[in-house]
Structures are given as C-alpha cells and as structure tokens.
Design a protein around this motif. Structure first.
Motif, short mmCIF file in Angstrom:
data_model
loop_
_atom_site.label_atom_id
_atom_site.label_comp_id
_atom_site.label_asym_id
_atom_site.label_seq_id
_atom_site.Cartn_x
_atom_site.Cartn_y
_atom_site.Cartn_z
N ALA A 18 0.54 26.12 -4.00
CA ALA A 18 -0.88 25.43 -3.60
C ALA A 18 -0.37 25.87 -1.87
N LYS A 19 -1.80 25.12 -1.05
CA LYS A 19 -1.84 24.57 0.71
C LYS A 19 -1.27 23.16 0.16
N ILE A 37 -0.44 20.44 3.15
CA ILE A 37 -1.46 19.98 4.15
C ILE A 37 -0.47 18.93 4.53
N LYS A 75 -9.02 13.94 0.20
CA LYS A 75 -9.04 14.72 -1.49
C LYS A 75 -10.60 14.58 -1.90
N LEU A 117 -12.39 17.55 -0.97
CA LEU A 117 -11.90 19.35 -1.96
C LEU A 117 -11.94 19.24 -3.10
N HIS A 160 -12.14 21.97 -6.33
CA HIS A 160 -10.35 22.22 -6.22
C HIS A 160 -9.55 21.12 -6.91
N VAL A 187 -6.28 18.53 -6.44
CA VAL A 187 -5.71 17.78 -5.33
C VAL A 187 -4.21 16.65 -5.70
N ASP A 216 -4.39 23.39 -6.31
CA ASP A 216 -5.05 24.38 -5.26
C ASP A 216 -4.27 23.15 -4.25
N TYR A 217 -4.32 22.09 -3.78
CA TYR A 217 -3.80 21.47 -2.46
C TYR A 217 -3.10 21.10 -2.32
N ASN A 219 0.48 23.41 8.99
CA ASN A 219 -0.53 22.69 8.30
C ASN A 219 -0.68 21.17 8.59
#
Ligand code: AMP
Ligand code: MG
Length: 348
Positions: free
Chosen positions: A240-241, A243, A260, A263, A268, A270, A316-317, A343
């Motif tokens: 996942a990305k 941050i 959150k 997204l 997405h 999260v 995903d995040y 990030n």
C-alpha cells in the motif's frame, strides 16, 4: 527445494552442522539474528555471494554486511588500523553494531559493491553465532527479504519472500530487536553513523568521544529532501501507499480521520497505524497498533511485521501517525520514513 529447520525451542546440532556445511560449500542459508533475519552466503566465495543478489533481486551496488563469530574472523575480512575499533568491539560485540573498515583482498568485490571498505558485525543471536562458528567462514548477509520489501522479523516472512530460492531457512522465532544494526564508518578517520539502529548515538559517543551522523541520515529524517543518497532505492515498502501524518496529537488525529474519510469515499481500503494511547480515536477494521508511544523498543520490534500484515489485509493506503520523539525513536523513524518514501503530511 528449501529445507526449513525449526530451532525455536533450541539448537539441534546435527541439523545446524548440516546448514553450516551447506553455507560453507556455497549455498544460501537464511538465519535469525537479534536485528532481523539474514540471508547468508560464504563471504569468501564470489559465486555464492552472487546468489544473494539473485535471490533478493538486490541492486549490485548495494554492499552486504559480513557476519563473524569471533575476533579472529575479523582479521580475515578487514584491516584494523584504528584503536577505536577495539573499543567498539569490547563494548558492543556481539551485538547490533556494524563497523565499516578497510577491506582485505580475501573479500570478493561483489560483497562490498566494489567499495574498498567492508561492513562487519558479530551478531548476538546464539543460532547465528553458532551457525557462523560451525561454517568456519565469514558470512555475507543482508536482510532476508525480497529487495525493497519490509525486513523479515519472523521465519514466516522469509518463507513468504524466499521459499525455493534458498537452500535452508532456520526458524528461530521472533527477532528481539526487529530493526537493522547501527552502521558506523571508521574507515576514514572521523567516526560517522551511516544508519541508525539499536546502538544509540549517545552510547557510541560515550565510547568514541566524537561521532557524527552522515548527511543521508539527517536529510532522511527532516523529510525535506525527497531523495537523499541513502534513499536511492525503495526500502522496507509495504504494498500500500504509506503516508506519515506528523504533528501534535490532536491535530494529527483529526487529519488522519479527515484523510481516511476522503479516501474511503473514493472506495479505497485505508489502513491506520497508530499507538496504544491514541488507538481509540480511530474507527477502522484495518487498524494496527505499533506499540506505546513511550516505548521505542516495542514499536521497533513490531514495525516490519505490521507492514507485512497490511499486505495481507489488502489495504490501498496506510495512514501512520507520527510526532516529535526523542533519539530513542531515531532508528524506527528512519525506517518508517524510508518505507513511506518520504510521503509526509505535516500538520501544525
Ligand atoms: P542490509 O542489506 O539490509 O543488511 O543493509 C546493509 C547496509 O549496510 C547497506 O545498505 C549499507 O547501508 C551498509 N553497508 C554495508 N557495507 C557497507 C560499506 N562497506 N560501506 C558503507 N555502508 C555499508
Ligand atoms: Mg535490507
């Protein structure tokens, strides 16, 4: 085919001898250390070392740390021209400190990525020490993960990444520290910390008097420089990305909840990575707890395994809270920032 040796309840010497002879003869053996699991090859055999780069998909210009089990082995790998080396060894070995020194010719160039220096460490984990002692050769060993992924702190992480690419995986349970060693360069006069780890700046300063952080470490920490030299490659990254949301507790909690919501509105999934003390502020089925914000050791032990858990959750995040912490959190912060490829959202 990979042989898995279970050593969680103690060492079976017949099996460890077998692993040691595979290692000595040029095979790949993954083993536990007190930092993270290592992927070992005979450091004196160029072809064996090449297999490490192949198995991990590691860039050729990233040097490997050589692991030893005795002071005599150090003499096989490195030149000791500096009294301070003995001071560090006395105080910190066996333990999570890697010392970069001028290399000897017995160490092939692929171990050090063509550098004239070699990083050497004597691990404190009993299985690691016995494996190296029985193999009777210095062992080149980076972390036993596919290059770019979070480092393995349990044998199941090694199995995930390297099953059937290595000859042996030794399961010694969870790593007690869970982050990589501190790397100190003593090859050029000034003592320089190249990578923060379990052994702190203050502990080193107490022994050496003078010591500095490399520019790459400092820049990586401020987060202002997007790509410092040490960040040439993707490191420790979850699928996942990731941050990092950094700031005062109340502000960062609000920001994470706001991000959150946005997204999730876009469908997405999260994940949230937070501390015990703040966890009740986040409502999510994909919430994982790093540890107490007052316990850097606990958080350090958990980081990599939680990043892998997020992969299984299929998020995903990942939104990770962060703040201003003391130097005990430095190694953890360094890995976290790299995993996030810098990030960072700062909330003031
Ligand atoms: P890892 O492969 O995850 O165990 O990381 C090994 C790291 O040790 C490298 O990425 C370097 O940061 C550091 N290292 C090893 N050998 C040297 C060396 N000769 N000079 C500078 N850094 C080194
Ligand atoms: Mg690594």
């Amino acid at each position: 085919m990979t042989i898995i040796i279970d050593a969680k309840e103690g060492i079976d010497y017949e099996k460890l001898e077998k692993a040691a002879s595979i290692l000595r003869e040029g095979g790949l053996v993954a083993f536990p250390t007190e930092t993270v699991y290592g992927l070992g090859a005979n450091a004196l055999l160029k072809d064996a070392v090449d297999k490490i780069f192949w198995a991990k998909g590691r860039p050729q210009d990233n040097p490997l740390i050589v692991h030893i089990s005795s002071k005599e082995m150090l003499g096989m790998c490195a030149e000791i021209t500096d009294e301070r080396v003995y001071m560090l060894i006395e105080r910190f070995w066996p333990g999570p400190l890697t010392i970069v020194l001028p290399k000897k010719n017995s160490i092939p160039d692929n171990v050090t990525a063509g550098l004239s220096t070699v990083g050497v460490r004597m691990p404190a984990n009993k299985i690691a020490l016995e494996l190296i002692r029985l193999s009777d050769v210095p062992v080149a060993a980076p972390s036993a993960n596919v290059s770019g992924k979070p480092s393995p702190t349990e044998a199941k992480h090694v199995i995930e990444d390297l099953m059937n690419k290595v000859d042996v995986i030794i399961d010694g349970g969870k790593c007690s520290f869970g982050l990589e060693s501190t790397v100190v360069d003593l090859s050029g006069g000034e003592a320089v910390i190249l990578r923060p780890g379990a052994i702190s700046y203050y502990a080193l300063k107490e022994v050496l008097g003078n010591i500095e952080y490399s520019k790459a470490v400092v820049e990586g920490l401020t987060g202002t420089v997007p790509r410092s030299p040490g960040m040439k490659y993707k490191h420790y990254a979850p699928d996942a990305k990731l941050i990092i949301v950094k700031g005062r507790i109340d502000k960062r909690i609000d920001k994470i909840n706001e991000m959150k919501k946005k997204l999730e509105f876009k469908a997405h999934r999260v994940g949230i990575l937070c501390f015990y003390e703040t966890a009740h502020n986040f409502d999510s089925q994909y919430k994982l707890i790093l540890g107490s914000m007052f316990d850097a050791k606990e958080c350090g032990r958990n980081l990599f395994s939680l990043l892998r858990k997020f992969n299984q959750l299929g998020v995903d995040y990942i939104l990770c809270e962060w703040g201003e912490f003391n130097l005990e959190f430095l190694a953890l912060e360094n890995r976290l920032y790299k995993a996030a490829a810098n990030n960072i959202v700062e909330v003031l």
